[in-house]
Design a protein around this motif. Sequence first.
Motif, mmCIF file in Angstrom:
data_model
loop_
_atom_site.group_PDB
_atom_site.id
_atom_site.type_symbol
_atom_site.label_atom_id
_atom_site.label_comp_id
_atom_site.label_asym_id
_atom_site.label_seq_id
_atom_site.Cartn_x
_atom_site.Cartn_y
_atom_site.Cartn_z
ATOM 1 N N VAL A 6 18.223 80.344 -6.625
ATOM 2 C CA VAL A 6 16.896 80.166 -6.020
ATOM 3 C C VAL A 6 17.000 80.281 -4.511
ATOM 4 O O VAL A 6 16.199 80.968 -3.858
ATOM 5 N N GLY A 7 17.978 79.599 -3.928
ATOM 6 C CA GLY A 7 18.137 79.643 -2.477
ATOM 7 C C GLY A 7 18.460 81.035 -1.968
ATOM 8 O O GLY A 7 17.875 81.498 -0.981
ATOM 9 N N THR A 8 19.392 81.730 -2.628
ATOM 10 C CA THR A 8 19.731 83.079 -2.189
ATOM 11 C C THR A 8 18.560 84.032 -2.393
ATOM 12 O O THR A 8 18.339 84.936 -1.584
ATOM 13 N N GLY A 9 17.787 83.825 -3.475
ATOM 14 C CA GLY A 9 16.625 84.682 -3.724
ATOM 15 C C GLY A 9 15.550 84.514 -2.667
ATOM 16 O O GLY A 9 14.967 85.494 -2.188
ATOM 17 N N VAL A 10 15.261 83.267 -2.287
ATOM 18 C CA VAL A 10 14.266 83.011 -1.239
ATOM 19 C C VAL A 10 14.723 83.609 0.081
ATOM 20 O O VAL A 10 13.944 84.240 0.809
ATOM 21 N N ASN A 11 15.994 83.417 0.410
ATOM 22 C CA ASN A 11 16.531 83.973 1.656
ATOM 23 C C ASN A 11 16.432 85.489 1.659
ATOM 24 O O ASN A 11 16.031 86.101 2.668
ATOM 25 N N ILE A 50 16.476 71.607 -3.218
ATOM 26 C CA ILE A 50 17.498 71.527 -2.168
ATOM 27 C C ILE A 50 17.954 72.921 -1.769
ATOM 28 O O ILE A 50 18.078 73.241 -0.573
ATOM 29 N N PHE A 51 18.177 73.775 -2.757
ATOM 30 C CA PHE A 51 18.666 75.121 -2.449
ATOM 31 C C PHE A 51 17.569 75.999 -1.847
ATOM 32 O O PHE A 51 17.870 76.931 -1.097
ATOM 33 N N ILE A 52 16.323 75.715 -2.167
ATOM 34 C CA ILE A 52 15.235 76.430 -1.492
ATOM 35 C C ILE A 52 15.252 76.108 0.000
ATOM 36 O O ILE A 52 15.103 76.997 0.850
ATOM 37 N N VAL A 53 15.442 74.833 0.332
ATOM 38 C CA VAL A 53 15.525 74.458 1.745
ATOM 39 C C VAL A 53 16.713 75.151 2.410
ATOM 40 O O VAL A 53 16.594 75.671 3.531
ATOM 41 N N LEU A 54 17.858 75.187 1.727
ATOM 42 C CA LEU A 54 19.007 75.902 2.281
ATOM 43 C C LEU A 54 18.681 77.381 2.487
ATOM 44 O O LEU A 54 19.060 77.969 3.504
ATOM 45 N N GLY A 55 17.981 77.982 1.531
ATOM 46 C CA GLY A 55 17.608 79.388 1.661
ATOM 47 C C GLY A 55 16.683 79.644 2.825
ATOM 48 O O GLY A 55 16.683 80.735 3.402
ATOM 49 N N LEU A 56 15.890 78.626 3.183
ATOM 50 C CA LEU A 56 14.938 78.787 4.282
ATOM 51 C C LEU A 56 15.551 78.524 5.651
ATOM 52 O O LEU A 56 15.055 79.036 6.658
ATOM 53 N N LYS A 73 20.754 81.653 7.648
ATOM 54 C CA LYS A 73 20.389 82.982 8.119
ATOM 55 C C LYS A 73 20.600 84.077 7.076
ATOM 56 O O LYS A 73 19.872 85.061 7.055
ATOM 57 N N THR A 74 21.605 83.939 6.227
ATOM 58 C CA THR A 74 21.908 84.995 5.258
ATOM 59 C C THR A 74 22.117 84.391 3.878
ATOM 60 O O THR A 74 22.400 83.191 3.731
ATOM 61 N N ALA A 75 21.993 85.265 2.857
ATOM 62 C CA ALA A 75 22.233 84.812 1.490
ATOM 63 C C ALA A 75 23.684 84.398 1.307
ATOM 64 O O ALA A 75 23.987 83.470 0.539
ATOM 65 N N GLN A 76 24.602 85.054 2.007
ATOM 66 C CA GLN A 76 26.016 84.698 1.913
ATOM 67 C C GLN A 76 26.266 83.292 2.439
ATOM 68 O O GLN A 76 27.073 82.539 1.874
ATOM 69 N N SER A 77 25.572 82.925 3.502
ATOM 70 C CA SER A 77 25.746 81.572 4.048
ATOM 71 C C SER A 77 25.164 80.527 3.104
ATOM 72 O O SER A 77 25.693 79.413 3.005
ATOM 73 N N VAL A 78 24.093 80.875 2.387
ATOM 74 C CA VAL A 78 23.533 79.965 1.388
ATOM 75 C C VAL A 78 24.553 79.735 0.269
ATOM 76 O O VAL A 78 24.772 78.598 -0.173
ATOM 77 N N GLN A 79 25.184 80.816 -0.179
ATOM 78 C CA GLN A 79 26.204 80.686 -1.221
ATOM 79 C C GLN A 79 27.387 79.858 -0.747
ATOM 80 O O GLN A 79 27.901 79.005 -1.481
ATOM 81 N N GLY A 80 27.834 80.111 0.476
ATOM 82 C CA GLY A 80 28.967 79.362 1.010
ATOM 83 C C GLY A 80 28.674 77.879 1.126
ATOM 84 O O GLY A 80 29.477 77.038 0.709
ATOM 85 N N MET A 81 27.513 77.539 1.678
ATOM 86 C CA MET A 81 27.133 76.136 1.794
ATOM 87 C C MET A 81 26.929 75.517 0.421
ATOM 88 O O MET A 81 27.292 74.365 0.177
ATOM 89 N N GLY A 82 26.363 76.306 -0.495
ATOM 90 C CA GLY A 82 26.142 75.811 -1.852
ATOM 91 C C GLY A 82 27.447 75.449 -2.539
ATOM 92 O O GLY A 82 27.545 74.413 -3.213
ATOM 93 N N MET A 83 28.467 76.277 -2.376
ATOM 94 C CA MET A 83 29.754 75.998 -3.004
ATOM 95 C C MET A 83 30.393 74.746 -2.411
ATOM 96 O O MET A 83 31.036 73.964 -3.126
#
Length: 286
Positions: A109-114, A189-195, A198-208
């Motif tokens: 969800v976060g990477t998709g929004v980003n 939570i991941f939607i907020v991270l996606g917003l 700056k990038t989908a890769q950073s969302v994935q990294g923070m998510g992990m």
Amino acid sequence: MSTTTLSPAPAGSAGAGPADPAAADEGRIGLRANLRHIGALARRNLLQIKKDPESMFDVLLMPIVFTLLFVYVFGGSVGGSLGGDRQDYLNYLVPGLMAMMGMNIAMAVGTGVNDDFRKGVMDRFRTMPIARSSVLIAKIVVELGRMTVAIVILLAMGFALGMTLGTSVFGLLGAVALSAVFGAAIMWIFIVLGLVMKTAQSVQGMGMLVLMPLQFGSSIFAPPTTMPGWLRTFTDYNPLSNLADAVRGLMMGGPVADSVGVTLAWAAAITVVMAPLAVSKFRKKA
């Protein structure tokens, strides 16, 4: 889908919405219209999946890979610590993996929004007279559908390997519903991270960084009794442990009232805090 449902009104027209798109929020849009917008946006997200079926690979393969990996690599040793064998570990593991599914799928969800913001799709949505929350809720609705598919595959894999249901079908359905409720909360939570990232890769990294300690420092894969004291303390307060224990109790039997109550309290608290924050970030994101 009606093309007028999500189309921005021409500037200056008689039926045009507010000049300020941010004014077209939940307070000005009725419930029926809001539900119609969510349905239209969810359909748009489903059509994206249809055009890119590879986006379903994680849902289709992740339950199979995790089940086979943990049952046949760790099942013998961990099953022994449970006082049984690999079969006992299978009954222990599958409910825990159900609790984990929502966490892993929530990252999408976060990477998709980003990614939608990067492509300018969200900017188009923000010019339309629709509730800002409907865009985000539609994302969650579709991801809950993907999560349900993953859980069905996980259960089918578990039963194929010999898992036994210790309660009833209603207990199983309750376990699926509880996993979905908590998964939906985590998605905010991941939607907020996606917003904010700056990038989908950073969302994935923070998510992990968030997911790994929560998943492995819980009762999903192994009983906390085998862990050192400091880690057991973390596990006791880990919401994923409560979810895994609740799902395990609903499916295999045992006391569930406390763990279900704590899980629902966590889900409510996360949603109450993160959902308004996500909508606010969505409105203000440049």
